[in-house]
Design a protein around this motif. Structure first.
Motif, short mmCIF file in Angstrom:
data_model
loop_
_atom_site.label_atom_id
_atom_site.label_comp_id
_atom_site.label_asym_id
_atom_site.label_seq_id
_atom_site.Cartn_x
_atom_site.Cartn_y
_atom_site.Cartn_z
N GLU A 123 1.09 -1.33 -0.20
CA GLU A 123 0.26 0.42 -0.28
C GLU A 123 0.75 0.82 0.21
N LEU A 136 3.09 1.48 -1.48
CA LEU A 136 4.39 2.16 -2.27
C LEU A 136 3.05 2.76 -3.57
N GLN A 137 1.73 2.15 -3.33
CA GLN A 137 1.01 2.49 -4.64
C GLN A 137 0.60 4.04 -3.90
N SER A 191 3.07 6.33 -5.24
CA SER A 191 3.73 6.15 -6.46
C SER A 191 2.11 7.45 -7.08
#
Lengths: 357, 410
Positions: free
Chosen positions: A339, A341-342, A345
């Motif tokens: 979660e 990292l997403q 991003s």
């Protein structure tokens, strides 16, 4: 299914249940019943908001002739989907267990079950009178809840049964998306569309329940409830009951509601967006880490971010770029990606896009 | 001798150190008698499990803590026998939803590795101060063993297990229902690792057996829990404690141990732990073994693999060549064979790499990491994706540097 029904009736014997319905609702039944069940409309007239559907059904009930197969679908997961099924049944509540077969997504509903269980049930005939001599429609009802999750072969197996046994059995299919039902089935049914509930109507309903349960509430709390539930009355009522359990003899406030619903406070979302627009990458990293540490679900953050981004005055191009990234992120999270990292991003895309003005 | 983490775990709702308001709400919940299914979620190290155990104690009294291990054999529809171990008391049953097989071992070892590296550390120190080696080894083994049994080998991939287990609990009524609650509790941890199929199976089970059984689900995030289950449960969010709260807990624990913890060190530990209370306590204990009395600017021991990972990141930044890529690959393999989960490696690398690049590049790196981490979850050989990430990063970094140089030239 029968076992489930049995379980339910054993819990609250009929006499007691009816007493509870007729009598004062302040008197608590022995076993706690979820409010969603407790406050389900018991007859056609009580059903809120779905005027057209109600009108049609009443007409057919008057003639004691549900000549068509009823087909209910709703574009939103509205609680009402289930009401009508019960409503039809209530012509003869005594006969409910004999005459109604209810299957939902958690039951086994493969092609095998359709061929054996459903077919044998459909083939039985029933009398046109009740035990006490009154008239009642001479057929049984099979309710297939969440029919859109049935496999196409299983749906196909229904086709012939549906036609052949129409003398003795009516089918009632309930689904969210009509597009997932195969064409031959849709053409055999009459369809009713259920609209998502109006905010105003939800609010009156909730206030009604608060009144009956003697709850203390604040105006903001109720409106927050309506906002959080997004037109889903069942959700709203469940939240209301949870809130009541958690804060006994205290006022139900906006804060409690947002906490139960797991909604991220608007302040945090605004803060995150503010950093996206003004701040640096380092600050963003900290903010995202913070949000994840607070335990909020990333899918929830995503949907709330989406709402606020749509409202912001960006260029169309930026908005569409962000929306596309959101779709990608959502898919990745479904696949089980991390979660943090997403989110990082996604936020960096927002940052990039906002700086392009 | 037991670790501070276990020794000072709060045992009742009133003794919890933070989120007191929530604890009060939970107590209300127990008192009002009408107990719903619960879904407890929050990042690890925030005290989810402690809260659940406190809640169970509040429900049933001290009897909950008398645990026993049970061994059950279930028969799947395919006539295949599945053997499982569970932990249970008279009132509740604990099931871990790990997906069995390889990944269990992987995570298990990692867990042992991170929590017990400190233990090793303590052990090595104690050995030098002439404690009994045998005693320590025994203790260590025991710890690993209990951990092993509690998490292991539940082939919960199949929904059969979930259904069967809960059914057996739910179908047996409580014996003296007049004096006790009329329901048992099934505690399912790491629900987010259950397959969709198993989750859908849960949905029906939850409704069917509400009379005799309540579920407490525990997961790190609700994203992977399907909507219908979420809407059937009362969701309880357990955020991580703030750094101040971690500080105060550390100070309190040290006080109970009769130690003096300087506030500077407490602050440093809590910052280093990333608000993870379990980690903070372990760190604090390691510090104690390393040096006592504490000094304010004492060095906090760091796990070997963290340092190793940092060195790897530095190697990537310092030179970008096929040669270096091979070296990095070897190092990544080293980490993987020591059972550091690939997603942890990826995140560790990202944080280190981010420190080494500037503005524009950071965004790109974040995208890369997200992209490859996603693929890593889908694929089954972690090294490909880790290596691809490193290679892409090197290419990007080199290009960026060269562009920068060109810019300087003209």
């Amino acid at each position: 299914m029968q076992a489930f029904l049995k379980g339910a009736t054993v819990q609250a014997p009929k006499a007691q249940k009816e007493k509870a319905l007729a009598g004062s609702s302040t008197e608590k039944t022995v076993k706690a019943v979820p409010w969603v069940e407790k406050y389900r409309p018991k007859c056609v007239d009580e059903v809120a908001f779905q005027e057209e559907v109600v009108a049609v059904l009443k007409k057919s009930l008057e003639g004691a002739d549900v000549s068509m197969l009823t087909w209910n679908y709703s574009s939103s997961p509205s609680d009402e989907t289930f009401y009508i099924a019960l409503v039809i049944v209530l012509i003869c509540p005594v006969l409910y267990r004999q005459r109604v077969l209810e299957l939902n997504a958690s039951d086994e509903r493969g092609i095998q079950v359709i061929r054996e269980k459903v077919k044998t049930f459909a083939q039985l005939t029933v009398a046109g009178t009740r035990p006490d001599g009154k008239l009642c429609p001479p057929f049984k009802i099979i309710i297939l809840d969440e029919a859109d999750s049935m496999t196409p072969p299983a749906q196909a197996a229904l086709r012939r049964t549906m036609e052949k046994e129409s003398r003795t059995t009516r089918f009632c299919l309930i689904c969210n998306y009509i597009s997932r039902i195969i064409e031959p089935l849709t053409s055999r049914c009459s369809k009713f569309r259920f609209k998502p509930l109006d905010n105003h109507i939800q609010e009156t309903r909730l206030l009604d329940i608060c009144e009956k349960e003697n709850l203390k509430y604040s105006k903001e709390g109720i409106s927050a409830l309506v906002r959080v539930s997004e037109g889903d009355l069942r959700k709203a009522i469940t939240f209301l009951q949870s809130a009541a359990r958690l804060s006994i003899a205290k006022e139900i406030t906006e804060h409690t509601i947002t906490e139960i619903a797991g909604v991220v406070p608007n302040k945090m979302i605004d803060n995150l967006l503010h950093i996206c627009f003004r701040g640096t990458f380092e600050k963003l990293e900290v903010a995202v880490r913070n949000l994840v540490d607070e335990g909020y679900a990333a899918t929830q953050i995503l949907s709330q971010l989406h709402e606020s981004i749509i409202e912001k005055d960006f260029g169309d191009k930026q908005k569409s770029a962000i929306a596309e990234k959101m779709a990608v992120v959502s898919k990745c999270m479904l696949d089980g990606a991390d979660e943090f990292l997403q989110m990082l991003s996604l936020c960096s895309v927002i940052m990039q896009q906002s700086s392009q003005d | 001798m037991s670790l501070w983490v276990d020794k000072y775990r709060p045992t009742s709702l009133s003794k919890l150190d933070y989120h007191k308001e929530q604890a009060a709400q939970l107590r209300n919940l127990v008192q009002c008698g009408d107990f719903p299914h619960l879904l407890v979620y929050g990042p690890s190290g925030g005290g989810k499990k402690s809260r659940i155990m406190c809640l169970l104690r509040e429900l049933y009294g001290a009897g909950v803590e008398k645990l026993r291990m049970e061994h059950q054999t279930l028969v799947a529809p395919s006539k295949k026998k599945i053997e499982i171990n569970t932990i249970a008391s008279n009132y509740h049953l604990e099931v871990n939803a790990r997906q069995g097989g390889r990944s269990v071992l992987f995570h298990l070892l990692f867990h042992c590795f991170t929590s017990y590296f400190i233990f090793f550390f303590i052990a090595s120190h104690l050995i030098s101060s002439s404690f009994s080696l045998l005693h320590i080894l025994f203790h260590l083994l025991f710890h690993c063993f209990t951990y092993f049994v509690s998490t292991v080998m539940l082939e919960t991939r199949t929904r059969v297990v979930i259904q069967e287990l809960i059914k057996t609990v739910a179908q047996s009524q409580q014996i003296q229902s007049s004096t006790q609650r009329e329901f048992k509790v099934v505690l399912l941890t790491e629900v987010d690792r259950l397959t969709k199929d198993a989750q859908h199976a849960l949905r029906r089970t939850m409704e069917k057996y509400t009379a005799t059984c309540r579920l407490i689900l525990c997961s790190t995030s609700t994203s992977k829990v399907i909507g219908p289950i979420r809407s059937r449960c009362l969701a309880i969010r357990v955020p991580l404690p703030s750094t101040e709260e971690v500080c105060s807990v550390l100070t309190a624990v040290c006080k109970k141990e009769g130690l003096l913890l300087p506030p500077e060190l407490a602050k440093q530990i809590s910052e280093r732990s990333g608000r993870n209370l379990r980690k903070a306590l372990l760190m604090c204990e390691a510090c104690r073994v390393q040096q006592y009395p504490f000094s304010a600017d004492q060095e906090i021991p760091v796990a070997d693999w963290v340092i190793y990972l940092r060195e790897t990141a530095n190697a990537i930044v310092s030179q970008q060549s096929p040669q270096r890529l091979l070296e990095v690959r070897a190092r990544l393999y080293e980490l993987l064979t020591h059972c550091i989960p690939p997603d942890v490696i990826m995140k560790g690398l990202l944080t280190e790499l981010l420190n080494n690049c500037d503005g524009q590049l950071k965004t790109e790196v974040a995208h890369l990491a997200a992209y490859y981490e996603h693929r890593l979850q889908l694929g089954n050989k972690a090294i490909y994706h880790l290596e691809a990430f490193v290679a892409r990063f090197m290419a990007m970094y080199k290009k960026f540097m060269e562009d920068g140089l060109d810019g300087m030239m003209f």
